[in-house]
Design an enzyme around this catalytic site. Structure first.
Site, short mmCIF file in Angstrom:
data_model
loop_
_atom_site.label_atom_id
_atom_site.label_comp_id
_atom_site.label_asym_id
_atom_site.label_seq_id
_atom_site.Cartn_x
_atom_site.Cartn_y
_atom_site.Cartn_z
N THR A 184 7.48 4.51 -4.14
CA THR A 184 7.54 5.26 -2.90
C THR A 184 8.41 6.49 -3.14
O THR A 184 9.21 6.50 -4.07
CB THR A 184 8.19 4.41 -1.77
OG1 THR A 184 7.53 3.15 -1.69
CG2 THR A 184 8.12 5.09 -0.42
N ARG A 212 -4.46 -2.48 2.71
CA ARG A 212 -3.07 -2.88 2.86
C ARG A 212 -2.24 -1.73 3.43
O ARG A 212 -2.33 -0.60 2.99
CB ARG A 212 -2.46 -3.28 1.52
CG ARG A 212 -0.95 -3.56 1.57
CD ARG A 212 -0.37 -3.75 0.18
NE ARG A 212 1.06 -3.97 0.22
CZ ARG A 212 1.98 -2.99 0.16
NH1 ARG A 212 1.58 -1.73 0.05
NH2 ARG A 212 3.27 -3.26 0.20
N VAL A 213 -1.43 -2.04 4.42
CA VAL A 213 -0.49 -1.07 4.98
C VAL A 213 0.91 -1.57 4.70
O VAL A 213 1.28 -2.68 5.12
CB VAL A 213 -0.69 -0.88 6.50
CG1 VAL A 213 0.34 0.10 7.05
CG2 VAL A 213 -2.10 -0.39 6.80
N GLY A 236 10.86 -0.18 -1.85
CA GLY A 236 10.94 -1.54 -2.38
C GLY A 236 9.71 -2.35 -2.04
O GLY A 236 8.61 -1.81 -1.92
N GLY A 238 7.33 -3.78 0.23
CA GLY A 238 6.98 -3.43 1.59
C GLY A 238 6.97 -4.56 2.58
O GLY A 238 7.48 -4.43 3.71
#
Length: 316
Positions: A184, A212-213, A236, A238
């Site tokens: 990220t 996937r969210v 990290g 999620g």
């Protein structure tokens, strides 16, 4: 004096960026100079806006855009490839002055998802959009689009191919490990008017389930900003960050205990969540201009700059 009696240091400016946290890899070790150069470029892009009297929200967008355009970071151009062989990106941004936010999830072909989130922040009828229709909305807004090939970097394709070949007969232990191949980018900033902002962007996890969210597009989880408290961006694992409501959790800890943002991060990550088998990382700036950075894993790519200090680090 700011609201609630808190000191807003007029003239103080600061920015912190991160490029993801998690386990180490041979690829990272082989490209440390490129990562450090990318982190420095991002923090300078944001700081250049701040030193000219620009807003924290503009600085956050500029810093994250720089990271999204860099193929070494898992956001924008360097996004991970899903099990379906495509790229699905998420991003969010929040203005601590207005307490307004914008967020996008599962978008394709958008060069800079953070800029899409910023456009949504400006609207009154939309804050969080996702999927194919969201991508079409981005096109209508004339945001920069790129072909699929732009997002498929050599490194991410190699990761995809390795995971595809390992899929048959994968053990539960290996499956759990592979889900931790994540990344990220994010930024937090304080401008000379005492306003805070935060933003986060991601290309998801390697070989993840399509649709996937993760946490990066969720306000209060990946991103949070409030002029009365702090600005926070998280990274990290999620799913764990979501259940901890991590960004807001850190900010609320600072608010209710009166501690600094660094102390709040340490309390949440190394105290409350001590011993958890997951990766957590966060960066932040509080209303006093103090910066904070914390992580519980092998590395977190990060850089910062204030009027008095600057630095770039990957490991402890």
């Amino acid at each position: 004096m700011g609201e609630m009696g808190k000191i807003i240091p007029i003239g103080q400016i600061a920015i912190v960026v991160h490029g993801g946290a998690g386990t180490d890899s041979e690829f990272i070790l082989e490209h440390i100079p490129e990562y450090e150069e990318g982190l420095n470029a991002a923090v300078e892009a944001g700081y250049d806006i701040l030193k000219k009297g620009g807003s924290a929200i503009d600085a956050v967008e500029a810093a994250i855009t720089s990271l999204e355009d860099n193929k070494y970071f898992n956001a924008g151009r360097g996004s991970a490839i899903t099990a379906a062989g495509n790229v699905e990106m998420c991003a969010s941004i929040m203005d601590g002055k207005q307490k307004k936010a914008g967020a996008v999830a599962i978008v394709n072909n958008l060069r800079n998802p953070i800029s899409f989130a910023r456009e949504l922040l400006k609207t009154s009828d939309l804050m969080y959009v996702a999927g194919t229709e969201a991508t079409e909305t981005a096109k209508d807004l004339k945001l920069k689009m790129e072909p699929d090939s732009y997002f498929v970097t050599e490194h991410q394709w190699d990761v995809f191919e390795k995971e595809r070949k390992k899929k048959a007969g994968r053990s539960k232990a290996l499956d759990k490990y592979m889900k931790r191949l994540h990344g990220t980018v994010g930024a937090v900033a304080l401008d000379s008017d005492g306003n805070l902002a935060a933003g986060t962007s991601t290309g998801g996890t390697a070989y993840s389930q399509p649709g996937r969210v993760g946490d990066s597009s969720m306000i209060g989880v990946g991103t949070y900003a409030d002029n009365d408290i702090a600005a926070v961006s998280c990274t990290g694992d999620g799913e764990y960050l979501i259940t901890e409501v991590m960004a807001y959790n850190i900010a609320a800890t600072a608010e209710h205990t009166g501690c600094s943002i660094q102390e709040a991060m340490d309390l949440v990550i190394h105290g409350k969540n001590k011993g958890k088998k997951c990766d957590f990382g966060a960066i932040g700036i509080d209303t006093h201009g103090n910066i904070g950075m914390a992580f519980n894993c092998e590395r977190m790519h990060r850089a910062w700059r204030t009027r008095e200090d600057s630095g770039v680090m990957i490991y402890r």
